[in-house]
Write a protein that holds these residues in place. Structure first.
Motif, PDB file in Angstrom:
ATOM      1  N   ALA A 262      -0.672 -42.876  -5.034  1.00 24.08           N
ATOM      2  CA  ALA A 262       0.452 -41.765  -4.891  1.00 24.08           C
ATOM      3  C   ALA A 262       0.121 -40.920  -4.060  1.00 24.08           C
ATOM      4  O   ALA A 262       0.999 -40.119  -3.475  1.00 24.08           O
ATOM      5  CB  ALA A 262       0.630 -41.350  -6.292  1.00 24.08           C
ATOM      6  N   ALA A 263      -1.080 -40.200  -3.904  1.00 29.52           N
ATOM      7  CA  ALA A 263      -1.630 -39.204  -3.006  1.00 29.52           C
ATOM      8  C   ALA A 263      -1.204 -39.506  -1.752  1.00 29.52           C
ATOM      9  O   ALA A 263      -0.757 -38.400  -0.914  1.00 29.52           O
ATOM     10  CB  ALA A 263      -2.908 -38.786  -3.609  1.00 29.52           C
ATOM     11  N   THR A 264      -1.356 -40.657  -1.137  1.00 23.15           N
ATOM     12  CA  THR A 264      -0.979 -41.200   0.211  1.00 23.15           C
ATOM     13  C   THR A 264       0.232 -40.927   0.526  1.00 23.15           C
ATOM     14  O   THR A 264       0.711 -40.355   1.474  1.00 23.15           O
ATOM     15  CB  THR A 264      -1.452 -42.468   0.250  1.00 23.15           C
ATOM     16  OG1 THR A 264      -2.810 -42.631   0.028  1.00 23.15           O
ATOM     17  CG2 THR A 264      -1.467 -43.028   1.736  1.00 23.15           C
ATOM     18  N   LEU A 265       1.254 -41.447  -0.322  1.00 25.67           N
ATOM     19  CA  LEU A 265       2.712 -41.341  -0.143  1.00 25.67           C
ATOM     20  C   LEU A 265       3.097 -39.906  -0.131  1.00 25.67           C
ATOM     21  O   LEU A 265       4.070 -39.606   0.554  1.00 25.67           O
ATOM     22  CB  LEU A 265       3.426 -42.174  -1.283  1.00 25.67           C
ATOM     23  CG  LEU A 265       2.827 -43.630  -1.462  1.00 25.67           C
ATOM     24  CD1 LEU A 265       3.742 -44.227  -2.590  1.00 25.67           C
ATOM     25  CD2 LEU A 265       3.265 -44.488  -0.062  1.00 25.67           C
ATOM     26  N   LYS A 266       2.535 -38.877  -0.927  1.00 27.07           N
ATOM     27  CA  LYS A 266       2.853 -37.644  -1.047  1.00 27.07           C
ATOM     28  C   LYS A 266       2.765 -36.913   0.203  1.00 27.07           C
ATOM     29  O   LYS A 266       3.304 -36.318   0.779  1.00 27.07           O
ATOM     30  CB  LYS A 266       2.312 -36.882  -2.214  1.00 27.07           C
ATOM     31  CG  LYS A 266       2.499 -35.589  -2.339  1.00 27.07           C
ATOM     32  CD  LYS A 266       1.798 -34.825  -3.596  1.00 27.07           C
ATOM     33  CE  LYS A 266       2.336 -33.278  -3.621  1.00 27.07           C
ATOM     34  NZ  LYS A 266       1.414 -32.735  -4.692  1.00 27.07           N
ATOM     35  N   MET A 267       1.191 -37.394   0.858  1.00 32.01           N
ATOM     36  CA  MET A 267       0.953 -36.767   2.046  1.00 32.01           C
ATOM     37  C   MET A 267       1.933 -37.152   3.500  1.00 32.01           C
ATOM     38  O   MET A 267       2.103 -36.468   4.220  1.00 32.01           O
ATOM     39  CB  MET A 267      -0.635 -36.989   2.184  1.00 32.01           C
ATOM     40  CG  MET A 267      -0.966 -36.336   3.721  1.00 32.01           C
ATOM     41  SD  MET A 267      -2.886 -36.493   3.724  1.00 32.01           S
ATOM     42  CE  MET A 267      -3.514 -35.409   2.373  1.00 32.01           C
ATOM     43  N   LEU A 268       2.372 -38.364   3.423  1.00 36.42           N
ATOM     44  CA  LEU A 268       3.030 -38.925   4.366  1.00 36.42           C
ATOM     45  C   LEU A 268       4.403 -38.462   4.068  1.00 36.42           C
ATOM     46  O   LEU A 268       5.417 -38.757   5.101  1.00 36.42           O
ATOM     47  CB  LEU A 268       3.021 -40.593   4.284  1.00 36.42           C
ATOM     48  CG  LEU A 268       1.686 -41.006   4.825  1.00 36.42           C
ATOM     49  CD1 LEU A 268       1.521 -42.482   4.507  1.00 36.42           C
ATOM     50  CD2 LEU A 268       1.526 -40.757   6.138  1.00 36.42           C
ATOM     51  N   GLY A 269       4.734 -37.740   3.183  1.00 37.76           N
ATOM     52  CA  GLY A 269       6.351 -37.218   3.125  1.00 37.76           C
ATOM     53  C   GLY A 269       7.454 -38.018   2.772  1.00 37.76           C
ATOM     54  O   GLY A 269       8.329 -38.049   3.227  1.00 37.76           O
ATOM     55  N   GLY A 270       7.038 -39.006   1.686  1.00 42.26           N
ATOM     56  CA  GLY A 270       8.373 -39.549   1.086  1.00 42.26           C
ATOM     57  C   GLY A 270       8.607 -40.986   1.237  1.00 42.26           C
ATOM     58  O   GLY A 270       9.459 -41.281   0.886  1.00 42.26           O
TER      59      GLY A 270
END
Length: 615
Positions: free
Chosen positions: A36-44
Motif C-alpha cells: 500500500a505504501a507504494t500506491l500512496k507514494m505514486l499518488g492514487g
C-alpha cells in the motif's frame, strides 16, 4: 489470530503490507506485486494499474543522468541479477505528473521456484534538497570568507535559491540609512521596469509584501497578489510583470534590527509549503550575515578615514620604540584599549604588549624582514595581526602597521607604527569559519569538516598502527515526527540527538551531521588488533544505539500559542566500518558504512551491522 496460526503466505502478506516504505516485486522487468505504501507514494493509482507495467512506464522519459528510463531500468536490473544487490537513484512520476526522486534497492530472491527482484523505494527528495541547500550555503560562506563585495554575495544568495527551485524568483531589498525606504540589493530575475518602479518605495502596512514586512518586522505571505489588500496599489504593476504570489521575510541583524527583506515570487498564485518557509528563514539569516559584515567593513573604512583626519584624538594606538624595541612613546588610545597608562608602558620592551602567541608572530615577522637584507625593503611598512594583553586580564586583537627609522648612515635607530583594534573583525571572521565548517542547527561538524577529520584519522592510523572506525547512522521513525508536528519538532529532536551522540564518544572522536537525519561518527585510536578494535567499536555503537533510542520530550509552540510537550520515540540503524592506515580513500569508507547502515535498515532497523568486505 495468533502468530502461530498464520500461514507462511499470511505472514508474508502482513509483513509486506505493514512496511511504511514502498516494497515491490519485479519479474522479467515488470511489476508483479506492491504494498500500500507504494500506491500512496505514486499518488492514487490502484494496484491493478501498476501490475504488469515496467519501471519506465511510471517514470519520465529520461533520468537525471541523461539515460532513458527504459535503458537505465534494463541496465540496473542486469547488475542486480549479476551481483546479487544493487542500489541507485531514480526519478519516478506520480499520477498527477509531478516527479520525485527515490533511492532504489534491488535484491534477487526466490519465491517458490521463481527468481524475482525485491524492490525497495526510499523517497530522498528532502535529503537531496537539503544537500543542495548546504552546497549553496557553503558557497555563500566561501564568498563571505573571501571578502567579496556585498552586491556579489547578495546576488549569489538570490541565484542560489532560484537554482534550488526554478519556479522561484527572488529578491533582496535593503533599508536605507533612515530605515524608511527600500533599495534593490539583488533582483536579477525580475523585470527591470518592475525593479525601477519599486526602487526607494517608502515602507508601511499595505505597501506590498516587502514594504509591509520591513515595516512590521514580521513575515508576510501573500498567496494571490491579484486579490490581496497589501498589493492593491501595485496590482497592475505585478500583473505586467506576471507575478502571482510574493512571500517576504524581514532580514534582521544580530540585535534584531530590520536590515531589509528577502522575498520569493511565483508567476502564479501559490501557497508556501513548510519547507518553503524554512528556506525563507535560512536564506534571510544568510543575507543578514552578509549585510552585517558589510556594515562592519564600512564602519571600519569610515574609522580609517577619521584617523587620517584626526591625529591627536586618534582611536588607533600610535607608538614609537628605540632600536632595542623598548617603548619611547605610546598614545592615550592604548589606555582606553588595554587599560595601561603611558608611564606603565614607556621604557618596557614591546613584547610585553603581546601574548605568547603574539610574541611568536612578531618574532617570525622580524625574522622574515631581516632575511630580506635590503635596506630599502626594510624601510617599507610591515603589517601583521597579534593578540595583546590587557591590564584586566583580557586579550584583544590588534592589527599592527610598523616601519623602521634610519639615521643618515642607514642604521636603524628605532621603529614607529600604529596598532588598530580588530577584535570584532576577528570574531566575525571566526563566526564565518564556524558557519562554513559546522552545521547551523546542531553545531556539529558538517560534511566538509568531516572529510578533513576523516583524512586526519586515516593518517594517524598509519602512524600509530591502530585501527579506527567510521559509523554511519540514520534515525528510524524520524519522518513521522516531521509529518505530525512540523520541522520545528524535527529540529528539536536532531539537536537532542546530536548532544546524546557527543556524550557517547570521547573528545578525540568526531561526530558530524551528514545531512537530514543522518550522522557520521569517527572513532580514533582503537587498538592494533582488529578483533579488539571491532569489539570496542561495537561497545560504542551499542552505547549510541541505547542513547538515541531513549524517549525524546519536545516542547513545541503551536501557531504562537500555548507550548505543547510531545514525547517521541525513534531508534537508529548503524553501519560500522573498522579500518587501518590510509590505503583506502574516504569516499570508499563512507560508502561502505552507508551501505552497511542500509543493511541494518533492511534487517529490521534499530540494529548495528559491521562491514564484512575486504578493505
Amino acid at each position: 489470530m495468533t502468530p502461530s496460526l498464520l500461514t507462511n503466505a499470511e505472514l508474508y502478506r502482513c509483513a509486506f503490507e505493514g512496511m511504511c516504505d514502498p516494497i515491490l516485486l519485479l519479474k522479467d522487468g515488470r511489476f508483479v506485486d506492491c504494498n500500500a505504501a507504494t500506491l500512496k507514494m505514486l499518488g492514487g493509482i490502484t494496484k491493478s494499474q501498476l501490475i504488469d507495467r515496467t519501471p519506465g512506464d511510471i517514470s519520465p522519459a529520461y533520468q537525471p543522468d541523461g539515460r532513458t528510463s527504459a535503458d537505465k531500468a534494463e541496465a540496473t536490473i542486469a547488475i542486480a541479477m549479476r551481483e546479487g544487490f544493487h542500489r541507485f537513484e531514480w526519478m519516478h512520476a506520480r499520477a498527477d505528473g509531478s516527479e520525485f526522486l527515490v533511492e532504489i534497492s534491488l535484491t534477487p530472491i526466490t519465491v517458490g521456484s521463481e527468481v524475482v527482484l525485491l524492490t525497495l523505494w526510499r523517497d530522498i527528495t528532502e535529503r537531496k534538497q537539503a544537500e543542495r541547500f548546504e552546497q549553496f550555503r557553503s558557497h555563500v560562506l566561501e564568498l563571505l570568507a573571501g571578502d567579496q563585495p556585498l552586491p556579489v554575495i547578495l546576488e549569489a544568495i538570490v541565484r542560489g535559491v532560484e537554482q534550488l527551485d526554478s519556479a522561484m524568483l527572488c529578491t533582496i531589498l535593503l533599508l536605507d540609512k533612515d530605515g524608511k525606504r527600500l533599495k534593490t540589493g539583488a533582483a536579477p530575475s525580475l523585470p527591470d521596469f518592475y525593479n525601477r518602479a519599486i526602487e526607494s518605495v517608502e515602507i508601511g502596512v499595505g505597501v506590498g509584501s516587502c514594504g509591509t514586512a520591513a515595516f512590521t518586522g514580521e513575515r508576510v505571505i501573500v498567496d494571490d497578489i491579484a486579490t490581496h489588500a497589501y498589493w492593491a496599489p501595485f496590482t497592475e504593476l505585478a500583473a505586467q510583470a506576471k507575478l502571482g504570489a510574493c512571500w517576504s521575510q524581514p532580514i534582521r541583524s544580530s540585535t534584531g534590527q530590520v536590515l531589509g527583506t528577502f522575498a520569493i515570487y511565483h508567476h502564479e498564485a501559490h501557497r508556501p509549503a513548510e519547507s518553503d518557509l524554512h528556506l525563507i528563514e535560512q536564506t534571510a539569516h544568510l543575507a543578514s550575515i552578509a549585510i552585517e559584515r558589510s556594515v562592519a567593513a564600512e564602519k571600519l573604512r569610515d574609522s580609517e578615514a577619521h584617523y587620517r583626519l584626526l591625529t591627536e584624538d586618534a582611536l588607533d594606538v600610535i607608538w614609537k620604540t628605540d632600536s632595542e624595541l623598548r617603548m619611547t612613546y605610546i598614545s592615550p588610545a592604548d589606555e582606553r584599549l588595554r587599560g595601561y597608562r603611558a608611564d606603565e608602558v614607556v621604557g618596557h620592551h614591546v613584547f610585553e604588549l603581546f601574548t605568547d602567541e603574539g610574541i611568536a608572530t612578531a618574532k617570525e615577522i622580524m625574522r622574515q624582514r631581516k632575511a630580506i637584507g635590503s635596506p630599502a625593503a626594510q624601510a617599507d611598512f610591515i603589517n601583521f595581526e597579534a593578540q595583546h594583553r590587557c591590564k584586566d586580564g583580557r586579550t584583544i586583537w590588534g592589527e599592527i602597521f610598523s616601519t623602521a627609522v634610519f639615521d643618515e648612515q642607514g642604521a636603524i635607530t628605532g621603529y614607529h607604527g600604529i596598532t588598530r583594534e580588530i577584535s570584532k573583525r576577528k570574531q566575525m571572521e571566526e563566526q564565518v569559519r564556524q558557519l562554513a565548517f559546522h552545521d547551523s542547527l546542531t553545531n556539529l561538524p558538517n560534511r566538509r569538516l568531516l572529510y578533513d577529520r576523516l583524512k586526519q584519522s586515516m593518517a594517524a592510523s598509519k602512524r600509530s598502527g591502530c585501527h579506527n572506525a567510521v559509523m554511519f547512522l540514520d534515525l528510524d521513525n524520524f519522518k513521522p515526527l516531521n509529518d505530525a508536528h512540523g520541522h520545528e519538532a524535527g529540529d528539536l529532536l536532531l539537536i537532542i540527538a546530536a548532544d546524546r551522540l557527543k556524550r557517547s564518544v570521547r573528545e578525540i572522536d568526531t561526530v558530524a551531521r551528514f545531512g537530514g537525519d543522518e550522522f557520521v561518527v569517527v572513532l580514533n585510536e582503537l587498538d592494533a588488533d582488529r578483533a579488539a578494535s571491532t569489539a570496542l567499536a561495537g561497545n560504542v555503537a551499542e552505547k549510541i544505539r541505547a542513547a538515541l533510542s531513549a524517549p525524546y520530550l519536545l516542547t513545541i509552540s503551536k501557531d504562537g500559542k500555548t507550548d505543547i510537550v510531545v514525547e517521541h520515540r525513534c531508534t537508529v540503524s548503524i553501519g560500522v566500518v573498522v579500518f587501518i592506515n590510509h590505503e583506502v580513500n574516504q569516499d570508499d569508507i563512507l560508502k561502505w558504512a552507508d551501505a552497511t547502515m542500509y543493511l541494518a535498515k533492511e534487517q529490521g532497523r534499530n540494529m548495528i551491522c559491521f562491514f564484512e568486505g575486504e578493505i
